[in-house]
Design an enzyme around this catalytic site. Sequence first.
Site, PDB file in Angstrom:
ATOM      1  N   GLU A 158      20.917  19.327  -2.848  1.00 32.14           N
ATOM      2  CA  GLU A 158      21.677  18.266  -2.184  1.00 32.14           C
ATOM      3  C   GLU A 158      22.150  17.201  -3.160  1.00 32.14           C
ATOM      4  O   GLU A 158      23.275  16.713  -3.062  1.00 32.14           O
ATOM      5  CB  GLU A 158      20.823  17.598  -1.097  1.00 32.14           C
ATOM      6  CG  GLU A 158      20.603  18.452   0.133  1.00 32.14           C
ATOM      7  CD  GLU A 158      19.635  19.581  -0.104  1.00 32.14           C
ATOM      8  OE1 GLU A 158      18.809  19.464  -1.010  1.00 32.14           O
ATOM      9  OE2 GLU A 158      19.702  20.573   0.616  1.00 32.14           O
TER      10      GLU A 158
ATOM     11  N   HIS B 276      14.761  18.786  11.362  1.00 29.87           N
ATOM     12  CA  HIS B 276      16.079  19.216  11.818  1.00 29.87           C
ATOM     13  C   HIS B 276      16.572  18.311  12.934  1.00 29.87           C
ATOM     14  O   HIS B 276      17.379  18.717  13.748  1.00 29.87           O
ATOM     15  CB  HIS B 276      16.034  20.677  12.310  1.00 29.87           C
ATOM     16  CG  HIS B 276      15.680  21.661  11.247  1.00 29.87           C
ATOM     17  ND1 HIS B 276      14.406  21.826  10.773  1.00 29.87           N
ATOM     18  CD2 HIS B 276      16.445  22.521  10.541  1.00 29.87           C
ATOM     19  CE1 HIS B 276      14.400  22.754   9.826  1.00 29.87           C
ATOM     20  NE2 HIS B 276      15.613  23.184   9.660  1.00 29.87           N
TER      21      HIS B 276
END
Lengths: 391, 355
Positions: free
Chosen positions: B126, B196
């Site tokens: 990321e 999530h």
Amino acid sequence: MKKMLTAAVSRVLSGVTQKPASRVLVASCKYSNNATFEIKKCDLYRLEEGPPVTTVLTREDGLKYYKMMQTIRRMELKADQLYKQKFIRGFCHLCDGQEACCVGLEAGINPTDHVITSYRAHGLCYTRGLTVRSILSELTGRRGGCAKGKGGSMHMYAKNFYGGNGIVGAQGPLGAGIALACKYKGNNEVCLTLYGDGAANQGQISEAYNMAALWNLPCIFICENNRYGMGTSVERAAASTDYYKRGNFIPGLRVDGMDILCVREATKFAADYCRSGKGPMLMELLTYRYHGHSMSDPGISYRTREEIQSVRSKSDPIMLLKDKMVNNKLASVEELKEIDAEVRKEIDDAAQFAMTDPEPPLEELGHHIYSSNPPFDIRGANQWIKFQSIS
Amino acid sequence: MAAVAASAGWLLRLRAAGADGPWRRLCGAGLPRGFLQSASAYGAAAQRRQVAHFTFQPDPEPVEYGQTQKMNLFQAVTSALDNSLAKDPTAVIFGEDVAFGGVFRCTVGLRDKYGKDRVFNTPLCEQGIVGFGIGIAVTGATAIAEIQFADYIFPAFDQIVNEAAKYRYRSGDLFNCGSLTIRSPWGCVGHGALYHSQSPEAFFAHCPGIKVVVPRSPFQAKGLLLSCIEDKNPCIFFEPKILYRAAVEQVPVEPYNIPLSQAEVIREGSDVTLVAWGTQVHVIREVAAMAQEKLGVSCEVIDLRTILPWDVDTVCKSVIKTGRLLVSHEAPLTGGFASEISSTVQMKGLKHKEV
């Protein structure tokens, strides 16, 4: 009769036993106590010599490994079933196919050593001492679960096993830290820091390599290369797929992760290396997972069914161990079948428990946020819902 | 009912004791205390799933942008990206797994249409993705980066906050990475658990130099995403993942823009102002309808749309009219964006307090 028996015994001793032995033969032949096996030589990086190419497997160890691997396999398949029945919700990452890695690693270290891994952790949870019951009931989110039902699939912990980590690569520096503690405390322990082929491309892993090498930490970095990072094959994600060389200044080994003996020897070798104070080591385990990345991934959109079938038929770790043991008279097929039946029963019992155990009470929702005395109130979704937080 | 009201928020009273008819009713005089309480009040025996319920409420079909097509949220995002890549030859889309279409199918078909040089996968990194995106944007090309889940944005936090947000300022406007847009699925989905489900907009709200946008519907998403991509500042576009399939609306096929930093009043009212963004807008809309029906309370519903910089004027104007504010969001309460809204409104509203 005598002629027949002699012929039978000599056939046995010559090691050619493809068909299951008949009852008479079983009764008449003894098991060997141990057998010596040749194992694949590991590719080496920055190492003069690697793990030994032969190893001795005792009957006792063989049966133990077989049972453990079979238990993990059955447990993962049971988790698959429970997920499809919606007893397990959320995300579930299964490691069937990778049993030789978990069991082999455990066989190469002591229970006092430390292990940390990613989210594909159920197998390691078991080898590190959690019962199938506590693992399955954690998956179903019940009180009997190892994390009291609050952790789920990705967050299971045991003594000297630090999880179970959801964020990819985040456990790398943690593992280096655990190794630092081992070195600092001088207790001759090592830390196995596992991560996957996808995580190998995360920046923090490189940071962990550097710190471990700089300070000579007893950290064994283990890359479980199952060829796919979720849906991305290693060739498409990594500039260099020689993960055992990616430690750069850290010596590395590439190990056949489907052969439990190979994994065991390599782990012992790496652990000895680290314990002697020479610094970290990197192991790449070449392995494979049969399921998709998680239960929401069918696992066939980025690889063919033929590939999965081919691995299953040629390099299944349980099958490889079974063949080794049967062919070298360490155990009989019947005996292994009995173990299978025992394992099946254990898993079924555990699943039954996992389905019927009550969920943790709602009052526990706010617990263990902080460590604090006295208990304090946590606000829920609106100001009339309050949970007490106790630690 | 309890589930509907189970949204994070808090009531703020601006008016001195006076004309409080509806407020009294809301407070519970005449209502059972449990009216707005959750099932937890009824003991652990009720092992109900404590998940917020919402019903997506589509907006009426827009007429001013030409032909429309029925799309859900991820299709609207794909349409916006398609329009961007068609219009801007320097635009590239990258992120984890975007090439085959993405884990939420937001980039389906784009690689085939625009080629593998413009729609490509990155490895699992990321920090690398965002840093790389900043680099692309600094040269002037349009970078549309995807972070697979907002929960994973934290390794990139340094790049966003220290590099992207401050580039223009520290170079004295010589350089900027304004053509960077970061898209990320956001918010709770029911089964996401710790990693999530997060809604990190509050972390980024604390950072001047970037824009943070959260749409509530496919029509809003396409217009806002196109605005983010064309905006000359680095933008983070959070897409409520639970709406990807659940939200279906008529969305114009041609590109169109919805202005950033403008909140939308989607229901006029006079008694209380309800502010939300993303999925919560639909919860709040339902609450407003129920409040009108059951309590006779007239709620003004505002979708904030842009979190940073947020539309202070619209919200303040509304609160001056109604005198009461409720902000509802998914993220943790402490330091959540509601605290910023409420303190700003309180500060500005004090001037208008009736003596």
